[in-house]
Design a protein around this motif. Sequence first.
Motif: not given
Length: 273
Positions: A12, A15-17, A19, A21, A23-24, A27-28, A82
């Motif tokens: 990841g 930029s994945d973060y 918006n 956590w 949402s990331w 979407s994974s 994480d």
Amino acid sequence: MIGRIVEDISSGSDSDYSNSWISWFLSSKGNEYFCEVDEDYILDRFNLTGLNNEVSNYGQALDLITDNLDDDIQDELRGTLDVQARLLYGLIHARWIVTARGLAKMLEKYKRVEFGRCPRVLCQSQPLLPVGLSDTPYEKSVKLYCGRCEDVYSPKSSRHGSIDGAYFGTSFPHLFFMVYPNLISPKVGPIEIPPTRLHESDVNKRNRRTRDEPEITENAGEPGSTAAVALKADRYRPRIYGFQVHEIAKLQRWQEAVRDRQVARLEALEDVS
């Protein structure tokens, strides 16, 4: 399971973060079974009672989920936190999906058949629901429950198959069908036809049990006993908070009484022969 999580984390980007956590996470790849837990539910500490004993670095993991973690700490402990944040979100998710709002969100996913369809031919492509075989993390992976044959199956995808079953819990699909009884499918015929339950259900389950029976022998070098195989055949038992669902429990007691009579008859025939 943890190896795949770390691999996903390392792939990841920052930029994945950007918006959130959650949402990331949703979407994974491999997390399609999860629904979004409302933030106000997460922020209500009453809903998280006892989870601090289940998750290391509980406070920081919660801050990461709610996007309140200090950036410096996040850079230093990103990988470790994480993993803990995923565990914490999964355990919160198991509690959330048995609430009214959580059930409504899972209903939408069920209607879109996001959990797949039953592989059993006679179930007529019945949609499935995720279920855990244990409420304790790191014990059993998630399975898929069919409300028609009342059995569980492994997900087709290895990514889905590595999800911890505790993130959905043992009670969810059975509470789901209690809240939405109109979604309970008939046991025979096409899904749209009203159910005629009892004896046809028993025949279908007996056929499934016969197909899945392992070859068991009582003693090495001796032929296997049909009665012994019948007695050792395992079956899934739907439970809500540890208690068997009433109607299903009643049906299973009747089925087991029939099985016991059949076992006794088989043993008598084997003694004669």
